[in-house]
Enzyme design. Sequence first.
Site, mmCIF file in Angstrom:
data_model
loop_
_atom_site.group_PDB
_atom_site.id
_atom_site.type_symbol
_atom_site.label_atom_id
_atom_site.label_comp_id
_atom_site.label_asym_id
_atom_site.label_seq_id
_atom_site.Cartn_x
_atom_site.Cartn_y
_atom_site.Cartn_z
ATOM 1 N N THR A 31 -53.948 3.139 22.376
ATOM 2 C CA THR A 31 -54.039 1.120 21.648
ATOM 3 C C THR A 31 -53.034 0.425 21.179
ATOM 4 O OG1 THR A 31 -54.117 3.178 20.420
ATOM 5 C CG2 THR A 31 -56.110 2.434 20.763
ATOM 6 N N TYR A 32 -51.994 0.511 21.991
ATOM 7 C CA TYR A 32 -51.392 -0.777 21.242
ATOM 8 C C TYR A 32 -51.446 -1.643 22.169
ATOM 9 C CZ TYR A 32 -47.953 2.206 19.303
ATOM 10 O OH TYR A 32 -47.041 3.014 18.224
ATOM 11 N N THR A 33 -51.817 -2.772 21.217
ATOM 12 C CA THR A 33 -52.201 -3.806 21.730
ATOM 13 C C THR A 33 -53.067 -4.294 22.051
ATOM 14 O OG1 THR A 33 -50.630 -4.129 22.927
ATOM 15 C CG2 THR A 33 -49.847 -5.676 20.437
ATOM 16 N N GLY A 93 -54.009 -2.027 24.861
ATOM 17 C CA GLY A 93 -53.707 -1.502 26.436
ATOM 18 C C GLY A 93 -52.251 -2.713 27.017
#
Length: 353
Positions: free
Chosen positions: A61-63, A65
């Site tokens: 879920t960083y940025t 995707g």
Amino acid sequence: MPLTLDTYRLLGRSGLRVSPLALGTATFGTEWGWGAGEEESRRLFDRYTEQGGNFIDTAATYTEGSSERLLGTFAHGRRESLVLATKYSTLRRPGDPNSGGPHRKNLFASVESSLRRLNTDYIDLLHLHVWDFTTPVEEILRGLDDLVRQGKVLYVAMSNVPAWQVSRMQAIADLRGWAPLVALQIEYSLIERTGERDLIPMAREMGLGVVPYSPLGGGLLTGKYSRADLTGAGPAPDGSSRRDHNAALGMLTERNLGIADAVREVALETGHTSAQVGLAWTLRNPAVTASVIGARTLDQLADNLGALDVDLTDAHLARLEEAGAIEPGIPHALLAGDPMRRATRGELTIQLR
């Protein structure tokens, strides 16, 4: 002795070799209001790998995707030489409760999504990102072991999980012949040292390499914040919302700015930057395998990599230790006392109340 990115270290009790500084990619993408666009992210990736760096950290879920998608593009043609670490368990789709959590359904769905975004058929290192106090540990461990046996994941690890649960899981994995845990990612810096009470000693005892994130205390140890930031007066020093984010997390305090002052003093004496000293301090802990750096620009990356050249004297270390000291807590403070040590050797009798 100075380190380099290709001074590879073994990760925990595995044979996996990783660089002493991992490239954190929560800054790859601008969806969170701060970070680097695709072109700048590519330059960061290229500079890190060209200097021998092989350990790259991301999460599903960083940025939103983008971090994984960009890495999938950048890694094309050199995938085999990289150690890609990602994480699962944070909510991927708002409104869908089963798109988050460490349970089996989300584990398999999240890994499949990560494999597609990373454009690869295997993940080198998979972390459980955040503990939920709900899913049985046997369900988690069996799911992780199934993915290892399928070849979709090579090694498994934990992040943001209580020490007693990690040690319990490692014992169960050993007894049942499931894939062992090889790493523990935790927040650790001169500002946040509570992991020294239980998490870090546990990791050393159970064979997990410690991989600190936020080793610069959310940027406070770079020296860019001042007392004026305690009240939010004036523009943010980094031109973004990061100061407000740190303030909301309770990071901007007089104590923490005092630690930053001590780091700055040591930096001036050694001819290095505050960021380099703060990072170098984490690498002096024998339990630490690699610290995760999160640069937004090439200048920040170059500055962070300079931490590998820092040689801290015992006097410098003592000053930094004193500035960031924490209370060891119970039972550590009690067990460290000389009367207690003598009692364990049968040299005196003490009365506990």
